[in-house]
Design a protein around this motif. Sequence first.
Motif, mmCIF file in Angstrom:
data_model
loop_
_atom_site.group_PDB
_atom_site.id
_atom_site.type_symbol
_atom_site.label_atom_id
_atom_site.label_comp_id
_atom_site.label_asym_id
_atom_site.label_seq_id
_atom_site.Cartn_x
_atom_site.Cartn_y
_atom_site.Cartn_z
ATOM 1 N N LYS A 137 40.758 40.706 23.917
ATOM 2 C CA LYS A 137 40.805 41.976 24.624
ATOM 3 C C LYS A 137 40.940 41.768 26.128
ATOM 4 C CE LYS A 137 37.742 45.905 25.712
ATOM 5 N NZ LYS A 137 38.738 46.979 25.527
ATOM 6 N N LEU A 138 41.664 42.668 26.768
ATOM 7 C CA LEU A 138 41.736 42.741 28.226
ATOM 8 C C LEU A 138 40.936 43.947 28.678
ATOM 9 C CD1 LEU A 138 42.997 41.945 31.007
ATOM 10 C CD2 LEU A 138 44.926 43.442 30.404
ATOM 11 N N SER A 139 39.919 43.727 29.514
ATOM 12 C CA SER A 139 39.137 44.871 30.012
ATOM 13 C C SER A 139 39.934 45.678 31.020
ATOM 14 C CB SER A 139 37.826 44.387 30.643
ATOM 15 O OG SER A 139 36.938 43.940 29.658
ATOM 16 N N VAL A 140 40.602 44.990 31.954
ATOM 17 C CA VAL A 140 41.406 45.691 32.939
ATOM 18 C C VAL A 140 42.319 44.701 33.648
ATOM 19 C CG1 VAL A 140 39.783 45.436 34.891
ATOM 20 C CG2 VAL A 140 41.330 47.422 34.812
ATOM 21 N N ALA A 141 43.487 45.183 34.046
ATOM 22 C CA ALA A 141 44.362 44.486 34.980
ATOM 23 C C ALA A 141 44.688 45.504 36.067
ATOM 24 C CB ALA A 141 45.638 43.979 34.311
ATOM 25 N N MET A 142 44.553 45.130 37.322
ATOM 26 C CA MET A 142 44.666 46.092 38.406
ATOM 27 C C MET A 142 45.228 45.414 39.646
ATOM 28 S SD MET A 142 40.546 46.484 38.845
ATOM 29 C CE MET A 142 39.506 45.039 39.179
ATOM 30 N N TYR A 143 45.975 46.198 40.426
ATOM 31 C CA TYR A 143 46.566 45.638 41.644
ATOM 32 C C TYR A 143 45.830 46.166 42.871
ATOM 33 C CZ TYR A 143 49.236 50.061 41.649
ATOM 34 O OH TYR A 143 49.618 51.380 41.616
ATOM 35 N N GLY A 144 45.739 45.301 43.883
ATOM 36 C CA GLY A 144 44.997 45.642 45.079
ATOM 37 C C GLY A 144 45.688 46.691 45.923
ATOM 38 N N LEU A 145 44.899 47.604 46.457
ATOM 39 C CA LEU A 145 45.406 48.620 47.373
ATOM 40 C C LEU A 145 45.102 48.277 48.822
ATOM 41 C CD1 LEU A 145 44.348 51.840 45.427
ATOM 42 C CD2 LEU A 145 46.618 50.803 45.529
ATOM 43 N N ASP A 146 44.370 47.194 49.041
ATOM 44 C CA ASP A 146 44.098 46.725 50.392
ATOM 45 C C ASP A 146 44.147 45.202 50.375
ATOM 46 O OD1 ASP A 146 41.794 46.207 48.925
ATOM 47 O OD2 ASP A 146 40.577 47.678 49.977
ATOM 48 N N GLY A 147 44.178 44.600 51.547
ATOM 49 C CA GLY A 147 44.271 43.144 51.599
ATOM 50 C C GLY A 147 45.636 42.651 51.153
ATOM 51 N N GLU A 148 45.694 41.408 50.709
ATOM 52 C CA GLU A 148 46.950 40.809 50.290
ATOM 53 C C GLU A 148 47.422 41.384 48.958
ATOM 54 O OE1 GLU A 148 47.132 36.353 52.065
ATOM 55 O OE2 GLU A 148 45.852 36.604 50.305
ATOM 56 N N PRO A 149 48.735 41.417 48.717
ATOM 57 C CA PRO A 149 49.229 41.833 47.397
ATOM 58 C C PRO A 149 48.670 40.906 46.317
ATOM 59 C CG PRO A 149 51.030 41.749 48.989
ATOM 60 C CD PRO A 149 49.841 41.111 49.641
ATOM 61 N N ARG A 150 48.040 41.481 45.300
ATOM 62 C CA ARG A 150 47.375 40.656 44.305
ATOM 63 C C ARG A 150 47.176 41.450 43.021
ATOM 64 N NH1 ARG A 150 43.980 43.040 47.607
ATOM 65 N NH2 ARG A 150 41.983 43.843 46.858
ATOM 66 N N LEU A 151 46.949 40.718 41.953
ATOM 67 C CA LEU A 151 46.641 41.298 40.653
ATOM 68 C C LEU A 151 45.371 40.642 40.146
ATOM 69 C CD1 LEU A 151 47.778 43.128 38.277
ATOM 70 C CD2 LEU A 151 48.631 40.984 37.305
ATOM 71 N N THR A 152 44.380 41.451 39.795
ATOM 72 C CA THR A 152 43.117 40.942 39.280
ATOM 73 C C THR A 152 42.930 41.422 37.849
ATOM 74 O OG1 THR A 152 42.027 40.770 41.439
ATOM 75 C CG2 THR A 152 40.604 41.026 39.523
ATOM 76 N N GLN A 153 42.507 40.504 36.988
ATOM 77 C CA GLN A 153 42.267 40.814 35.583
ATOM 78 C C GLN A 153 40.840 40.434 35.212
ATOM 79 O OE1 GLN A 153 46.117 39.262 33.381
ATOM 80 N NE2 GLN A 153 45.587 37.964 35.104
ATOM 81 N N ILE A 154 40.259 41.178 34.297
ATOM 82 C CA ILE A 154 38.948 40.851 33.759
ATOM 83 C C ILE A 154 39.094 40.717 32.246
ATOM 84 C CG2 ILE A 154 36.536 41.540 33.536
ATOM 85 C CD1 ILE A 154 36.868 43.228 36.051
ATOM 86 N N TRP A 155 38.814 39.509 31.741
ATOM 87 C CA TRP A 155 38.952 39.197 30.327
ATOM 88 C C TRP A 155 37.580 38.862 29.749
ATOM 89 C CZ3 TRP A 155 43.767 39.324 27.975
ATOM 90 C CH2 TRP A 155 44.896 39.260 28.811
#
Length: 203
Positions: A137-155
């Motif tokens: 399962k993937l809990s969430v994948a989300m992109y940053g709205l501030d700071g450097e362009p990035r994608l964070t995922q929680i597994w």
Amino acid sequence: MSYYELTTLDTVIFGAGKASPGIQDWIAGGTGRFLGAWGTDIGTLNRVFLLRGFDSLTEMMDERERALMSADPFGCTEQLVRLTMESYRALDFLPPVETGAFGPVYEFRTYRAKINGLHELVAKWRDAVPGREEFSKLSVAMYGLDGEPRLTQIWPYASLEARSEARAHSVTEGKWPPKDGPASLMPEMTSQIAMPLPFSPMT
């Protein structure tokens, strides 16, 4: 609920447990939906992650300002050495973050996107995530709205062994990583393993 705040509390040595009561009181006095609290076990130690969801940017920013202007943000200043609050938006094809028992091992994985690569990254994840979720399962994948362009995922995983197996099988079956995904990424990547704190809605 499509906006998320990921708060990172870096504490003094063994500070997470001492900080927990203050954190609980702080969250109870604010807005948004409290989704999870974790203490790191592998990676940067003495670190607490907090995840909260919000229905609007205005609500999230009001809550952010409450912390910034407080004499005791998150109710645990005596235990803190660093406080970081990051704004995110969930990938639009994913359901809202679900609370419950999915761990207890949670991986927080962040990719830094190329400056012009975030839109391509989201498209690639849209195609690949359903296949990857056949293994875990993937809990969430989300992109940053501030700071450097990035994608964070929680597994979430039942164990470190389950994590290794799911990742290995998804690669073997050609389900992960997303096709041409690395082409949209910078080399800087981080992965941290964290365990739910006793008051976390995600366990």
